[in-house]
Design a protein around this motif. Structure first.
Motif, mmCIF file in Angstrom:
data_model
loop_
_atom_site.group_PDB
_atom_site.id
_atom_site.type_symbol
_atom_site.label_atom_id
_atom_site.label_comp_id
_atom_site.label_asym_id
_atom_site.label_seq_id
_atom_site.Cartn_x
_atom_site.Cartn_y
_atom_site.Cartn_z
ATOM 1 N N GLY A 1 10.493 -9.217 -13.113
ATOM 2 C CA GLY A 1 11.410 -8.540 -12.205
ATOM 3 C C GLY A 1 10.785 -8.359 -10.835
ATOM 4 N N ASP A 2 11.558 -7.714 -9.952
ATOM 5 C CA ASP A 2 11.154 -7.545 -8.560
ATOM 6 C C ASP A 2 10.433 -6.224 -8.339
ATOM 7 O OD1 ASP A 2 12.506 -9.907 -8.260
ATOM 8 O OD2 ASP A 2 14.298 -8.998 -7.367
ATOM 9 N N ILE A 3 9.727 -6.161 -7.220
ATOM 10 C CA ILE A 3 9.054 -4.946 -6.767
ATOM 11 C C ILE A 3 9.488 -4.686 -5.329
ATOM 12 C CG2 ILE A 3 6.853 -3.813 -6.291
ATOM 13 C CD1 ILE A 3 5.577 -5.584 -8.423
ATOM 14 N N ARG A 4 9.960 -3.466 -5.067
ATOM 15 C CA ARG A 4 10.374 -3.088 -3.719
ATOM 16 C C ARG A 4 9.695 -1.771 -3.343
ATOM 17 N NH1 ARG A 4 14.833 -5.994 -1.946
ATOM 18 N NH2 ARG A 4 15.751 -7.352 -3.554
ATOM 19 N N ILE A 5 9.022 -1.780 -2.210
ATOM 20 C CA ILE A 5 8.341 -0.584 -1.714
ATOM 21 C C ILE A 5 8.856 -0.310 -0.311
ATOM 22 C CG2 ILE A 5 6.120 0.492 -1.192
ATOM 23 C CD1 ILE A 5 4.834 -1.394 -3.212
ATOM 24 N N LYS A 6 9.545 0.833 -0.160
ATOM 25 C CA LYS A 6 10.161 1.144 1.131
ATOM 26 C C LYS A 6 9.189 1.836 2.089
ATOM 27 C CE LYS A 6 14.880 1.380 -0.622
ATOM 28 N NZ LYS A 6 16.132 2.169 -0.708
ATOM 29 N N GLY A 7 8.134 2.412 1.564
ATOM 30 C CA GLY A 7 7.149 3.070 2.411
ATOM 31 C C GLY A 7 6.013 2.133 2.748
ATOM 32 N N VAL A 8 4.795 2.668 2.764
ATOM 33 C CA VAL A 8 3.593 1.908 3.088
ATOM 34 C C VAL A 8 2.801 1.670 1.815
ATOM 35 C CG1 VAL A 8 1.426 1.897 4.380
ATOM 36 C CG2 VAL A 8 3.500 2.851 5.418
ATOM 37 N N ALA A 9 2.337 0.425 1.637
ATOM 38 C CA ALA A 9 1.401 0.105 0.557
ATOM 39 C C ALA A 9 0.023 -0.001 1.172
ATOM 40 C CB ALA A 9 1.792 -1.202 -0.128
ATOM 41 N N SER A 10 -0.908 0.816 0.715
ATOM 42 C CA SER A 10 -2.240 0.876 1.319
ATOM 43 C C SER A 10 -3.302 0.796 0.234
ATOM 44 C CB SER A 10 -2.400 2.172 2.114
ATOM 45 O OG SER A 10 -3.696 2.278 2.645
ATOM 46 N N ALA A 11 -4.242 -0.151 0.401
ATOM 47 C CA ALA A 11 -5.350 -0.328 -0.555
ATOM 48 C C ALA A 11 -4.819 -0.413 -1.976
ATOM 49 C CB ALA A 11 -6.358 0.799 -0.415
ATOM 50 N N ALA A 12 -3.750 -1.166 -2.164
ATOM 51 C CA ALA A 12 -3.076 -1.234 -3.452
ATOM 52 C C ALA A 12 -2.977 -2.676 -3.927
ATOM 53 C CB ALA A 12 -1.686 -0.621 -3.357
ATOM 54 N N VAL A 13 -2.628 -2.821 -5.193
ATOM 55 C CA VAL A 13 -2.372 -4.130 -5.791
ATOM 56 C C VAL A 13 -0.898 -4.189 -6.165
ATOM 57 C CG1 VAL A 13 -2.876 -5.664 -7.723
ATOM 58 C CG2 VAL A 13 -4.722 -4.352 -6.678
ATOM 59 N N ALA B 1 4.066 -9.345 -8.879
ATOM 60 C CA ALA B 1 5.261 -9.650 -9.665
ATOM 61 C C ALA B 1 5.043 -11.010 -10.309
ATOM 62 C CB ALA B 1 6.503 -9.651 -8.790
ATOM 63 N N VAL B 2 4.955 -11.038 -11.643
ATOM 64 C CA VAL B 2 4.645 -12.283 -12.350
ATOM 65 C C VAL B 2 5.796 -13.269 -12.239
ATOM 66 C CG1 VAL B 2 4.038 -13.283 -14.583
ATOM 67 C CG2 VAL B 2 3.128 -11.052 -13.924
ATOM 68 N N GLN B 3 7.019 -12.776 -12.464
ATOM 69 C CA GLN B 3 8.212 -13.617 -12.356
ATOM 70 C C GLN B 3 9.254 -12.865 -11.545
ATOM 71 O OE1 GLN B 3 9.593 -14.907 -16.206
ATOM 72 N NE2 GLN B 3 7.538 -15.369 -16.925
ATOM 73 N N GLY B 4 8.973 -12.643 -10.290
ATOM 74 C CA GLY B 4 9.907 -11.898 -9.459
ATOM 75 C C GLY B 4 9.445 -11.855 -8.017
ATOM 76 N N GLU B 5 10.258 -11.181 -7.219
ATOM 77 C CA GLU B 5 9.993 -11.107 -5.785
ATOM 78 C C GLU B 5 9.318 -9.780 -5.441
ATOM 79 O OE1 GLU B 5 13.586 -11.714 -3.632
ATOM 80 O OE2 GLU B 5 13.980 -13.695 -4.511
ATOM 81 N N VAL B 6 8.616 -9.789 -4.306
ATOM 82 C CA VAL B 6 7.979 -8.588 -3.774
ATOM 83 C C VAL B 6 8.506 -8.365 -2.365
ATOM 84 C CG1 VAL B 6 5.811 -7.507 -3.078
ATOM 85 C CG2 VAL B 6 5.898 -8.884 -5.161
ATOM 86 N N HIS B 7 9.046 -7.165 -2.125
ATOM 87 C CA HIS B 7 9.558 -6.815 -0.805
ATOM 88 C C HIS B 7 8.834 -5.560 -0.329
ATOM 89 C CE1 HIS B 7 13.075 -9.594 -0.915
ATOM 90 N NE2 HIS B 7 12.934 -9.429 -2.238
ATOM 91 N N LEU B 8 8.145 -5.680 0.813
ATOM 92 C CA LEU B 8 7.359 -4.568 1.345
ATOM 93 C C LEU B 8 7.731 -4.325 2.799
ATOM 94 C CD1 LEU B 8 3.829 -5.529 -0.036
ATOM 95 C CD2 LEU B 8 5.440 -3.926 -1.024
ATOM 96 N N HIS B 9 7.702 -3.059 3.183
ATOM 97 C CA HIS B 9 7.905 -2.734 4.594
ATOM 98 C C HIS B 9 6.603 -2.907 5.369
ATOM 99 C CE1 HIS B 9 9.339 -0.793 8.201
ATOM 100 N NE2 HIS B 9 8.329 0.058 8.148
ATOM 101 N N ARG B 10 5.538 -2.280 4.879
ATOM 102 C CA ARG B 10 4.236 -2.421 5.521
ATOM 103 C C ARG B 10 3.153 -2.402 4.453
ATOM 104 N NH1 ARG B 10 1.551 -2.227 10.215
ATOM 105 N NH2 ARG B 10 -0.517 -1.260 10.249
ATOM 106 N N ALA B 11 2.185 -3.323 4.602
ATOM 107 C CA ALA B 11 1.085 -3.410 3.651
ATOM 108 C C ALA B 11 -0.231 -3.455 4.410
ATOM 109 C CB ALA B 11 1.229 -4.647 2.780
#
Length: 624
Positions: free
Chosen positions: A360-372, A375-385
């Motif tokens: 499945g997908d991963i969506r993060i609307k905030g900030v991803a910082s020093a994180a992993v 998505a094995v079979q899906g999309e990743v949507h990030l605002h800021r990383a």
């Protein structure tokens, strides 16, 4: 008075009080006021001898133990032995009663009957009678609650004393209706979870979010129970307060229903899933999603391993793990979110933790910082990383800084100091950031190994095909010998019963079979060899087709597009083995090693600090 000296029941009481030879009977079916009026009529000039006060009060007010059943089945009940005249002389022995605060007091003292021969004397000593006492005190307004035993004891003692002879019976309140839990599944268990090996996981609770099966009784309404009447000394009833009622239907939320059965009213689950309780109105609902507002910490929930969806409004603290299907978290995440499938939605920040999704997908609307974020079979949507390791089928980021990223397709609006690798890379703006250089890799399949395997497999298939053809020729040569062909033809007709052999022909047929036996044995052996070679050849062809398909699927066009460079950037080719596995589904440390540790490896496509980059493997192949 009759001839025996007994009083006759007053007129008008016959329907309530019946006098028989064996005693006085009352009809408990008569209305209380009618029976009381009949008693008042009797007590005007008589009393009940050998009165059973308990039965007397039960018949009058329906208060006390059940009435004894008549041996004959009659509704009448015996409560006294006789009706005896209450003479004025005897009545004069009884004094006034002091009534107050729900009790009546009587002053017992020696009593005397007047002596006709000595009118001025003290009189003849006499003794009170408990049956007369009941009749006298009735006429003084006390018609309930006489303590007959206390009166009898005071009379027997002959002392001068004040005794409480009657008490008011206070009403007994009933019981309010209530809702009770009838399923142990409603309760959380915060005990440490036991692992399969018997050890305890101190970071996880046993059952923080109860799961309910369909058709389970959860709540039961215990109906309100009416109270018991009390009575004033005058016999006036005291009504108990009306018990409060409670309604069960308002507690039935989605996934539950109300069922009325022979043993009561129940709230029953109609679905299997997680139990959610609305803390504002107490409503119970069951669904496939857990909703929590407490946050995930060692104190509140511990690590969570859920079989359904999860929604959290509180923080997920550092080192805590939330595992489930679709996971939605509205606050900051400092721990690890693991989804087995569905969507991971983080509406705030992911700091120092991880978010992974198997399908499945991963969506993060905030900030991803020093994180992993993977998505094995899906999309990743990030605002800021920032300083993150990211992978997925398709990765789309607004802003990325100092990140390591691998994907099939990568789209970034602004990238600074990142190391990225994908089959398709599209970046609007790219450049270095402080000490971190901007590295871009176009993932290209390395077909050398698979081409070598394809060549070896083709040779092996040809070898087995040649062997099968050679063995088939040997078998055909043996089969075409005249004696063998004649025997095979004859045996076929005999087997099909087209020819029926006579007794004289059977020995001849057996002789023919013995003559061609060695050839038939050789033909059977060679036939097995032919089938074995053909099977191996077919298996090789299947594997060969699979390898060719795998190569073709991995040999799509790779491309890099950078609309604007804002500083030094290097674009290189990064080969991968097209073995059918994912090019980006790697452990986070391996992703970082591949995109940061291959800075000098691979063909350089572009190196510069300004302009734009437009490259595709198809165009590069045509130019070569």
């Amino acid at each position: 008075m009759d001839s025996s000296g007994s009083a006759v029941a007053p007129a008008g009481t016959e329907n309530c009080i019946i006098k028989r030879r064996d005693g006085i009977y009352a009809d408990p079916m008569a209305l209380g006021p009618a029976l009381a009026a009949a008693v008042t009529a009797v007590f005007a000039d008589s009393y009940f001898a050998e009165l059973d006060y308990t039965i007397f009060i039960k018949a009058l007010y329906d208060c006390g133990p059940d009435l004894p059943r008549s041996p004959t089945g009659e509704p009448l009940v015996r409560f006294a032995a006789d009706i005896v005249p209450f003479t004025p002389e005897r009545r004069s022995l009884y004094r006034a009663v002091k009534i107050g605060e729900g009790k009546a007091e009587y002053y017992f003292e020696p009593v005397f009957l007047p002596d006709p021969e000595d009118p001025n004397g003290t009189g003849t000593p006499a003794q009170l009678d408990v049956d007369e006492f009941v009749a006298d005190i009735w006429n003084k307004g006390i018609r309930f609650g006489i303590d007959v035993d206390a009166v009898r004891a005071a009379i027997a003692a002959g002392k001068t004393e004040r005794v409480i002879v009657a008490r008011r019976l206070d009403a007994v309140p009933g019981r309010d209706a209530q809702i009770v839990e009838v399923s142990e599944d409603l309760h959380r268990s915060d005990a440490p979870r036991q692992l399969p090996n018997g050890k305890l996981d101190m970071n996880s609770f046993q059952n923080r979010f109860p799961q309910i099966k369909a058709g389970v009784r959860l709540l039961h309404k215990v109906p309100r129970q009416a109270g018991t009447l009390g009575f004033e000394l005058s016999g006036i009833p005291l009504e108990p307060p009306v018990p409060k009622d409670v309604e069960l239907p308002p507690l039935a939320g989605p996934g539950t229903e109300i069922q009325n059965t022979a043993d009561g009213e129940y709230l029953v689950s109609t679905l299997g899933g997680f139990l959610n309780v609305d803390t504002q109105n107490g409503q119970l609902s069951i669904g496939d999603k857990v909703v929590s507002r407490e946050g995930v910490s060692l104190r509140t929930t511990g690590n969570l391993q859920l079989t359904g969806d999860y929604e959290e409004f509180g923080e997920v603290q550092e080192k805590r793990v939330v595992e489930g299907e679709s996971i939605t978290i509205h606050a900051d995440v400092f721990g690890n979110v693991v989804s087995r499938g569905g969507t991971v939605l983080l509406n705030h920040n992911l700091v120092g933790g991880s978010a992974t999704n198997a399908r499945g997908d991963i969506r993060i609307k905030g900030v991803a910082s020093a994180a992993v974020v993977q998505a094995v079979q899906g999309e990743v949507h990030l605002h800021r990383a920032e300083n993150c390791i990211i992978s997925g089928t398709r990765v789309e980021i607004e802003e990325a800084a100092n990140c390591e990223i691998m994907a099939d397709e990568l789209v970034i609006k602004k990238a600074e100091g990142c190391a990225v690798a994908a089959r398709s890379v599209r970046i609007e703006s790219a450049g270095p950031r402080r000490q971190s250089e901007m590295l871009i890799y176009a993932l290209l399949p390395d077909n050398a190994k698979i081409d070598e395997v394809i060549g070896l497999m083709r040779a092996r298939v040809e070898e087995f095909e040649h062997l099968a053809a050679h063995k088939q020729e040997e078998m055909d040569a043996l089969t075409n010998e005249p004696d063998v062909r004649k025997y095979v033809l004859l045996a076929s007709k005999v087997r099909k019963k087209e020819i029926v052999l006579t007794a004289e022909q059977v020995p001849q047929f057996q002789k023919m079979a013995a003559a061609v036996g060695p050839q038939l044995k050789a033909i059977g052996k060679i036939s097995l060899e032919v089938k074995g070679a053909q099977t191996e050849a077919q298996a090789g062809r299947d594997l060969l087709n699979q390898l060719v398909e795998q190569k073709n699927s991995a040999s799509g066009v790779s491309s890099v597009q950078v609309a604007k460079l804002t500083g030094d950037a290097v674009v290189r080719v990064l080969h991968f083995n097209p073995d059918g596995s994912s090019v980006y589904n790697l452990p986070s440390k391996d992703i970082k090693a591949r995109v940061r540790g291959n800075a000098a490896a691979g063909q350089t496509i572009f190196a510069g600090s300004s302009g734009a980059v437009e490259w595709s493997s198809q165009e590069a192949a045509q130019e070569a």
